[in-house]
Write an enzyme that holds these catalytic residues in place. Structure first.
Site, short mmCIF file in Angstrom:
data_model
loop_
_atom_site.label_atom_id
_atom_site.label_comp_id
_atom_site.label_asym_id
_atom_site.label_seq_id
_atom_site.Cartn_x
_atom_site.Cartn_y
_atom_site.Cartn_z
N LEU A 63 0.93 -1.08 -0.58
CA LEU A 63 -0.22 0.14 0.13
C LEU A 63 1.00 1.06 0.04
O LEU A 63 0.66 2.65 -0.28
CB LEU A 63 -0.71 0.08 1.18
CG LEU A 63 -1.47 -1.32 1.01
CD1 LEU A 63 -2.97 -0.93 2.46
CD2 LEU A 63 -2.87 -1.42 0.18
N ASN A 94 7.75 -2.84 3.84
CA ASN A 94 8.90 -2.15 3.23
C ASN A 94 8.02 -1.08 3.72
O ASN A 94 7.97 -0.79 2.45
CB ASN A 94 9.32 -3.12 2.27
CG ASN A 94 8.47 -3.09 1.46
OD1 ASN A 94 6.67 -3.16 1.33
ND2 ASN A 94 9.15 -3.47 0.19
N HIS A 179 9.65 -14.34 1.39
CA HIS A 179 10.39 -13.04 0.20
C HIS A 179 11.68 -14.14 0.02
O HIS A 179 12.30 -14.12 1.19
CB HIS A 179 9.86 -11.98 -0.06
CG HIS A 179 11.15 -11.62 -0.54
ND1 HIS A 179 10.78 -10.57 -1.79
CD2 HIS A 179 12.32 -11.29 -1.57
CE1 HIS A 179 11.67 -10.62 -2.80
NE2 HIS A 179 12.79 -11.48 -2.63
N HIS A 232 5.36 -15.47 -3.57
CA HIS A 232 5.45 -15.25 -5.20
C HIS A 232 6.44 -16.30 -5.66
O HIS A 232 7.02 -15.82 -6.24
CB HIS A 232 5.41 -13.96 -5.64
CG HIS A 232 6.40 -13.45 -4.96
ND1 HIS A 232 8.02 -13.54 -4.62
CD2 HIS A 232 6.94 -11.80 -4.05
CE1 HIS A 232 8.39 -12.77 -3.36
NE2 HIS A 232 8.27 -11.70 -3.68
N ASN A 278 10.17 -8.77 -9.12
CA ASN A 278 10.81 -9.23 -8.31
C ASN A 278 10.58 -10.29 -7.61
O ASN A 278 9.36 -10.01 -6.71
CB ASN A 278 11.60 -8.27 -7.76
CG ASN A 278 12.38 -9.35 -6.60
OD1 ASN A 278 12.93 -10.84 -7.28
ND2 ASN A 278 13.19 -8.95 -5.71
N ASP A 305 0.73 -9.54 -5.31
CA ASP A 305 1.62 -8.86 -5.04
C ASP A 305 2.03 -7.47 -5.53
O ASP A 305 2.93 -6.21 -5.95
CB ASP A 305 3.48 -9.64 -5.78
CG ASP A 305 4.57 -8.94 -4.96
OD1 ASP A 305 4.62 -7.50 -4.56
OD2 ASP A 305 5.75 -8.78 -5.90
N HIS A 309 3.99 2.19 -8.64
CA HIS A 309 5.00 2.91 -8.32
C HIS A 309 4.52 4.21 -9.69
O HIS A 309 3.56 3.67 -10.04
CB HIS A 309 6.44 2.07 -9.29
CG HIS A 309 7.10 0.65 -8.08
ND1 HIS A 309 8.31 1.04 -7.13
CD2 HIS A 309 7.58 -0.55 -8.51
CE1 HIS A 309 8.76 0.58 -6.79
NE2 HIS A 309 7.44 -0.51 -7.85
N GLY A 324 8.34 -4.29 -10.29
CA GLY A 324 7.09 -3.99 -9.43
C GLY A 324 5.96 -4.24 -10.12
O GLY A 324 6.60 -2.99 -11.03
N1 LIG Z 1 8.15 -7.87 -6.14
C1 LIG Z 1 8.57 -7.16 -6.55
O1 LIG Z 1 8.97 -6.53 -8.01
N2 LIG Z 1 8.48 -5.39 -5.69
C2 LIG Z 1 7.89 -5.67 -4.45
C3 LIG Z 1 8.54 -6.40 -3.29
C4 LIG Z 1 8.63 -6.94 -2.87
O2 LIG Z 1 7.72 -8.03 -2.89
O3 LIG Z 1 9.55 -8.39 -3.36
C5 LIG Z 1 7.60 -4.28 -3.79
O4 LIG Z 1 7.68 -3.89 -2.85
O5 LIG Z 1 7.66 -3.34 -5.01
ZN LIG Z 2 8.62 -10.26 -2.54
#
Ligand SMILES: NC(=O)N[C@@H](CC(=O)O)C(=O)O
Ligand SMILES: [Zn+2]
EC number: 3.5.2.3
Length: 427
Positions: A63, A94, A179, A232, A278, A305, A309, A324
């Protein structure tokens, strides 16, 4: 407020119900389920031809609140959840600050309550500041309502610390959402290590970056008895190892994201950072193994996931852009198109993986349409075929590789706690 949902196909894994029926909702609760309910309601919804399923539960979303609200915030991303059919989402820690204590957990929960769209459960970090050195205040966060811990974005590389965290999680009766990525092995990799990466001169991410950590974590779960939930999963070996763990009665569950079962690295468009996530998009044999693993029950959860961005951040090179993609507003359609129409899942299994199983893993009284339960409901049109349009997303972010992709299956309405939080008819 009373709502009568008439004549939809009720899909309820909890009671193994797959039948055309009505649902009556009163003061946020499903008070009656049955054929031809005659009660008078303030709002009657004709659900003929639609699936009526429990609101979806997403075990893996970002979020971005607090700290990265230029990417997304509790309000915009829970709006995105509602539009995607989700009524409960787990927010990853994070953020800035990292969610490593009860105060940040409470901040997110309070904000989500005041926005009042869907249920948000804040996951606690495993270590302080996600620095991998010292355990976070896990017990305190669980008391504040965290349903799980996760170091998402990275792995806890120190195996002793990872084991200590599992012991605390086991004592708190919560799962560890893991993860899996070996930080040293991944180096500066940006996409899957294969001929595409070579051709584009990009550093690759091997399957072993993920598989090695999965193996270690399964072994630690065996040692500690903690519930390990693998985030994931993207590799063929992840499926094989989860199968092994289940044979050995190790408490392991696993999730797969729609992009990992829909796309291979061959679908990537050179230089398009909307394909950078990722773990990365893998090879065809990985994708096929993930689909089979979902189909045969090895992989129990579909999560998104969802990782918003900004366009500016993504408008960069493959090397520099962040990993992401957003996912909540495309997940149900992609799952229906790829897995149900593709013959891998029945509609009931789709509901299990997107709602009932996550609720079970998290010990939540959700993911069901039983009488007496809170009315978290989603209406889905399995006939509607359309092209995904990122400009219609309610997320603050538009970073998706699925713009203009043709799919079948549309979220028509989302009801959370008896309140309509999304209605496609009003778009
Ligand atoms: N998956 C991703 O590519 N990015 C995620 C981090 C994560 O879920 O590992 C993020 O916080 O942008
Ligand atoms: Zn992750």
């Amino acid at each position: 407020m009373t709502i009568l949902i008439k004549g939809g196909r009720i899909l309820d894994p909890a009671t193994k119900t797959d039948d055309v029926m009505d649902l009556f909702i009163e003061d946020g609760v499903i008070t009656k389920r049955g054929k031809n309910i005659k009660k008078k309601a303030e709002k009657t919804i004709d659900a003929k031809g639609l699936y009526v399923m429990p609101g979806l539960v997403d075990m893996h979303v970002h979020l971005r609140d607090p700290g990265f609200t230029h990417k997304g915030d509790v309000e915009t991303e829970t709006r995105s959840a509602a539009r995607g059919g989700y009524t409960t989402v787990l927010a990853m820690p994070n953020t800035k600050p990292v969610v490593d204590n009860a105060d940040v957990v409470r901040y997110v929960h309070h904000k989500a309550e005041s926005v009042g769209l869907v249920h948000v459960l804040q996951v606690g970090a495993v270590t302080k500041g996600q620095q991998g050195e010292e355990l976070a205040d896990i017990k305190e966060m669980v008391e504040a309502g965290s349903p799980a811990i996760s170091e998402d974005g990275k792995s806890v590389m120190n195996s002793l610390l990872a084991r200590d965290a599992m012991l605390v999680a086991r004592d708190c009766n919560i799962p560890v959402l893991s993860h899996c990525e070996d930080k040293n092995l991944v180096g500066s990799g940006v996409v899957n290590e294969d001929e595409n990466a070579k051709r584009w001169g990009l550093a690759g991410i091997t399957n072993s970056v993920e598989d090695i950590m999965i193996a270690r974590n399964i072994l630690l779960s065996k040692d500690t008895g903690a519930h390990l939930h693998l985030c994931h999963c993207s590799t063929k070996n992840s499926v094989i190892m989860v199968k092994y763990a289940k044979l050995e009665h190790i408490p392991v569950s696993a999730e797969v994201c729609p992009h990992h079962f829909t796309l291979t690295s061959d679908d990537m468009v050179e230089g398009d950072t909307n394909y950078k996530m990722n773990p990365p998009l893998r090879r065809k044999d990985d994708v096929e193994a993930l689909k089979k693993g979902l189909s045969d029950g090895t992989m129990e959860v579909i999560s998104t996931d969802h990782a918003p961005h900004t366009a500016d951040e993504k408008n960069s090179s493959m090397v520099k852009a962040p990993f992401g993609i957003v996912g909540m507003e495309t997940a149900a359609a992609l799952t229906y198109t790829e897995l149900v129409l593709g013959g891998y899942l029945t509609p009931m299994q789709m509901v299990e993986k997107m709602s009932y199983n996550p609720a079970q893993i998290l010990h939540l009284k959700k993911g069901t349409l039983e009488e007496g339960r809170m009315a978290d409901v989603m209406l889905f049109d399995p006939e509607c075929t359309y092209a995904i349009d990122k400009n219609k997303f309610w997320s603050k972010a538009k970073n998706t590789p699925f713009h203009s992709r043709k799919v079948t299956g549309k979220v028509m309405m989302t009801i959370c706690d008896g309140k309509i939080v999304y209605d496609a008819a009003e778009e």
